[in-house]
Scaffold this motif. Structure first.
Motif, PDB file in Angstrom:
ATOM      1  N   ARG A 229       0.848  -1.189   0.000  1.00  0.00           N
ATOM      2  CA  ARG A 229       0.000   0.000   0.000  1.00  0.00           C
ATOM      3  C   ARG A 229       0.881   1.235   0.000  1.00  0.00           C
ATOM      4  N   GLU A 231       0.814   4.050   1.071  1.00  0.00           N
ATOM      5  CA  GLU A 231       0.244   5.070   1.945  1.00  0.00           C
ATOM      6  C   GLU A 231       1.343   5.981   2.442  1.00  0.00           C
ATOM      7  N   HIS A 238       1.915   1.835  10.020  1.00  0.00           N
ATOM      8  CA  HIS A 238       1.746   1.561   8.592  1.00  0.00           C
ATOM      9  C   HIS A 238       3.071   1.311   7.896  1.00  0.00           C
ATOM     10  N   LEU A 239       3.090   0.272   7.070  1.00  0.00           N
ATOM     11  CA  LEU A 239       4.216  -0.003   6.194  1.00  0.00           C
ATOM     12  C   LEU A 239       3.714   0.021   4.757  1.00  0.00           C
ATOM     13  N   PHE A 242       3.637  -4.920   3.751  1.00  0.00           N
ATOM     14  CA  PHE A 242       3.402  -5.662   4.994  1.00  0.00           C
ATOM     15  C   PHE A 242       2.771  -6.996   4.678  1.00  0.00           C
ATOM     16  N   MET A 244      -0.086  -9.931   5.339  1.00  0.00           N
ATOM     17  CA  MET A 244      -1.465  -9.983   5.818  1.00  0.00           C
ATOM     18  C   MET A 244      -1.972 -11.417   5.779  1.00  0.00           C
ATOM     19  N   GLU A 387      -6.594  -0.650  15.628  1.00  0.00           N
ATOM     20  CA  GLU A 387      -7.108  -1.725  14.764  1.00  0.00           C
ATOM     21  C   GLU A 387      -6.035  -2.757  14.449  1.00  0.00           C
ATOM     22  N   ILE A 388      -6.356  -4.008  14.766  1.00  0.00           N
ATOM     23  CA  ILE A 388      -5.414  -5.087  14.443  1.00  0.00           C
ATOM     24  C   ILE A 388      -6.017  -6.005  13.389  1.00  0.00           C
ATOM     25  N   GLY A 390      -9.311  -6.164  10.466  1.00  0.00           N
ATOM     26  CA  GLY A 390     -10.465  -5.575   9.789  1.00  0.00           C
ATOM     27  C   GLY A 390     -11.264  -6.711   9.166  1.00  0.00           C
ATOM     28  N   GLY A 435      -3.277  -7.748  10.042  1.00  0.00           N
ATOM     29  CA  GLY A 435      -1.951  -7.261   9.671  1.00  0.00           C
ATOM     30  C   GLY A 435      -0.918  -7.979  10.525  1.00  0.00           C
ATOM     31  N   ARG A 438       1.168  -5.909  12.810  1.00  0.00           N
ATOM     32  CA  ARG A 438       0.462  -5.344  13.976  1.00  0.00           C
ATOM     33  C   ARG A 438       0.359  -6.399  15.079  1.00  0.00           C
TER      34      ARG A 438
HETATM   35  P1  ATP Z   1      -5.940   1.368   9.080  1.00  0.00           P
HETATM   36  O1  ATP Z   1      -7.224   2.096   9.285  1.00  0.00           O
HETATM   37  O2  ATP Z   1      -5.175   1.085  10.330  1.00  0.00           O
HETATM   38  O3  ATP Z   1      -5.093   1.958   7.993  1.00  0.00           O
HETATM   39  P2  ATP Z   1      -7.273  -0.352   7.241  1.00  0.00           P
HETATM   40  O4  ATP Z   1      -8.686  -0.093   7.567  1.00  0.00           O
HETATM   41  O5  ATP Z   1      -6.660   0.299   6.059  1.00  0.00           O
HETATM   42  O6  ATP Z   1      -6.366  -0.072   8.540  1.00  0.00           O
HETATM   43  P3  ATP Z   1      -7.721  -3.034   6.277  1.00  0.00           P
HETATM   44  O7  ATP Z   1      -7.764  -2.583   4.866  1.00  0.00           O
HETATM   45  O8  ATP Z   1      -8.955  -3.496   6.940  1.00  0.00           O
HETATM   46  O9  ATP Z   1      -7.018  -1.917   7.175  1.00  0.00           O
HETATM   47  O10 ATP Z   1      -6.573  -4.141   6.395  1.00  0.00           O
HETATM   48  C1  ATP Z   1      -6.640  -5.215   7.327  1.00  0.00           C
HETATM   49  C2  ATP Z   1      -5.533  -5.144   8.357  1.00  0.00           C
HETATM   50  O11 ATP Z   1      -4.271  -4.951   7.752  1.00  0.00           O
HETATM   51  C3  ATP Z   1      -5.652  -3.982   9.318  1.00  0.00           C
HETATM   52  O12 ATP Z   1      -6.528  -4.306  10.366  1.00  0.00           O
HETATM   53  C4  ATP Z   1      -4.235  -3.826   9.803  1.00  0.00           C
HETATM   54  O13 ATP Z   1      -3.956  -4.801  10.824  1.00  0.00           O
HETATM   55  C5  ATP Z   1      -3.419  -4.194   8.601  1.00  0.00           C
HETATM   56  N1  ATP Z   1      -2.918  -3.047   7.857  1.00  0.00           N
HETATM   57  C6  ATP Z   1      -3.597  -2.215   7.038  1.00  0.00           C
HETATM   58  N2  ATP Z   1      -2.810  -1.306   6.466  1.00  0.00           N
HETATM   59  C7  ATP Z   1      -1.547  -1.579   6.920  1.00  0.00           C
HETATM   60  C8  ATP Z   1      -0.276  -1.009   6.664  1.00  0.00           C
HETATM   61  N3  ATP Z   1      -0.112  -0.003   5.812  1.00  0.00           N
HETATM   62  N4  ATP Z   1       0.790  -1.540   7.299  1.00  0.00           N
HETATM   63  C9  ATP Z   1       0.647  -2.573   8.136  1.00  0.00           C
HETATM   64  N5  ATP Z   1      -0.524  -3.175   8.410  1.00  0.00           N
HETATM   65  C10 ATP Z   1      -1.618  -2.680   7.815  1.00  0.00           C
END
Ligand code: ATP
Ligand code: MN
Length: 464
Positions: A229, A231, A238-239, A242, A244, A387-388, A390, A435, A438
């Motif tokens: 991602r 981001e 955030h990485l 990462f 999943m 959030e750990i 989703g 994640g 996380r």
């Molecule tokens: P956040 O609001 O924390 O950015 P998200 O709503 O984007 O999370 P999801 O798309 O639901 O997250 O992704 C599922 C899981 O992946 C999250 O609950 C989190 O544990 C993990 N996750 C999401 N984005 C990242 C990231 N950039 N780096 C590391 N872990 C991530």
């Protein structure tokens, strides 16, 4: 002589036997012609102590025994007089396999996390990163074991994709085109017809959509792979790259999904407590004195199951009582991690599964509630992390899913294969994404996600 790993050497009680160990010098001290080496080979957080007399070794060899050097040591296993260790080795022969000069970046104790990130190629040799990386391995084993034992199949979803799961513009493009000489159409848009895949593609942000295909065939699957991602958020959570874990289950409803989320994550935490004791005790001493307590706490508690709407009421009440948050939390707002942590750490003091979110802040594929305003999401919120997980029940009705897609003005051209699951033998199903880093943050007590993966990828940083 055959090498004995340090972890095994420390368990041996056949004192008087000859033994060979190999590893890296953590420290060396000496006095009155005797030296002591703490040797570590990564098999355990513990070092084996090597004792030698200067007079028995070539002076040049003794000089080369410096912090960071790699040694092969043969000697006699003896009972240790020192407290806290059962055995040590009286050295007879020492071979310096790899000398290490004083430019070695890990000479001093107590280097900052920030500094260690600049030497991420060497930091696995520190005690703390050794512990984190052994725990990381163990968590991967826990995850595969859990799903295997519960009848889930490991399903491999592609990393290169033409569809954008979340509909967000945070993907890394993949191309073999010459970026210095891009072919464009009359309107100036890039023409991908001569690109490797003949269309615009990117690295995946989630394996979920393909995971749903697996679940509607094999019943219960999980993915475990890297996710990308772009981001630009620079947060400690955030990485850009990462890992999943995404299980997806046919015939699961919201209740089943929440039960699985809770059971799964407790299993992982219990695995750490059962299998990573030495490393956790080290981290509990050096990094976070409440770590073990927090891990054990999670196992004891039933997770709170809290509809978003009630969560907002609690936060609003907290604000009325004088609590200050940086970001707003009116009904309809996406909660920030400060809100999530308030609920978990201050209000309930246990993990929370938050459910039934406003549709405006969640993805198109979630199952809509009867009220037409909220969706059946089930995110797991954890102390320290926010959030750990989703998760959500997926919308299985073709008509309802299409209506939501239209409402959002999404293009369906590249999603046809996904929509086919709803046309041919559609079934109720649900899934979540955890994640991996996380989880490792939580289990190690570390504060920054850059410090729980060997080589972090973050904005402006792709070193090593
Ligand atoms: P956040 O609001 O924390 O950015 P998200 O709503 O984007 O999370 P999801 O798309 O639901 O997250 O992704 C599922 C899981 O992946 C999250 O609950 C989190 O544990 C993990 N996750 C999401 N984005 C990242 C990231 N950039 N780096 C590391 N872990 C991530
Ligand atoms: Mn995100």
């Amino acid at each position: 002589m055959k090498r004995t790993k340090v972890i095994d050497a420390l368990k041996r009680t056949d004192f008087g036997s000859e033994i060979t160990v190999k590893g890296w010098v953590r420290s060396k001290r000496g006095s009155k012609g005797i030296f002591f080496i703490a040797l570590n080979d990564g098999s355990t957080i513990k070092n084996v102590q090597i004792v030698g007399e200067d007079q028995n070794f070539d002076e040049e060899v003794v000089k080369l025994i410096t912090t960071g050097a790699c040694l092969s040591v043969t000697g006699v296993l003896v009972e240790s007089p020192a407290a806290g260790q059962s055995s040590e080795i009286q050295a007879r022969e020492i071979e310096v396999l790899g000398p290490c000069d004083n430019t070695y970046p890990l000479q001093k104790k107590g280097a900052s996390w920030e500094y260690l990130r600049t030497v991420a190629h060497m930091r696995p040799r520190t005690n703390t990163f050794g512990a984190i990386l052994r725990i990381r391995h163990n968590m991967a084993m826990a995850i595969h074991t859990y799903f295997h034992e519960h009848g889930f199949y490991y399903f491999h979803t592609p990393l290169i994709t033409a569809s954008d799961c979340e509909g967000a513009g945070n993907m890394f493009q993949v191309t073999t085109k010459n970026l210095y000489d891009l072919k464009k159409d009359d309107e100036g848009k890039i023409d991908y017809s001569d690109d490797f895949f003949g269309e615009q593609v990117a690295l995946t942000v989630s394996g979920q959509l393909e995971g749903e295909l697996g679940a509607t065939a094999l019943g219960q699957i999980y993915t475990f792979g890297p996710t990308f991602r772009a981001e630009n958020s620079n947060t400690p959570r955030h990485l850009a790259e990462f890992w999943m874990i995404e299980p997806e289950m046919a015939f699961y409803d919201k209740q089943d999904l929440m039960d699985l989320e809770e059971d799964f994550i407790k299993y992982c935490v219990r695995w750490a407590l059962d299998n990573c004791r030495d490393d956790l005790e080290f981290l509990n001493k050096m990094v976070d004195k409440t770590l073990l307590e927090r891990l054990e706490g999670v196992l004891k508690e039933d997770f709170v199951r809290l509809p978003y709407t009630e969560g907002i009421e609690i936060l609003q009440e907290a604000i009325r009582q004088g609590k200050k948050f940086e970001f707003p939390c009116q009904w309809g707002d996406d909660l920030a991690s400060e809100h999530e942590r308030y609920l978990v750490e201050e209000h309930f003091k246990k993990p929370v599964i938050m459910t039934d979110y406003p549709k405006e802040i969640k993805a198109f594929y979630m199952k809509m509630n009867e009220d037409g305003r909220t969706m059946q999401g089930t995110d797991v919120l954890f102390p320290q992390i926010g959030e750990i997980i989703g998760g959500s029940v997926r919308e299985e009705s073709y008509e309802k899913l299409m209506a939501e897609i239209d409402r959002r003005g999404m293009e369906t051209e590249k999603l046809q294969w996904y929509l086919d699951t709803r046309r041919w033998g559609s079934c109720p199903h649900a899934g979540f994404g955890l994640g991996f880093e996380r989880l490792i943050l939580f289990v190690t007590g570390m504060q920054n996600i850059r410090d729980v993966i060997p080589f972090p990828r973050t904005p402006k940083n792709c070193m090593f």
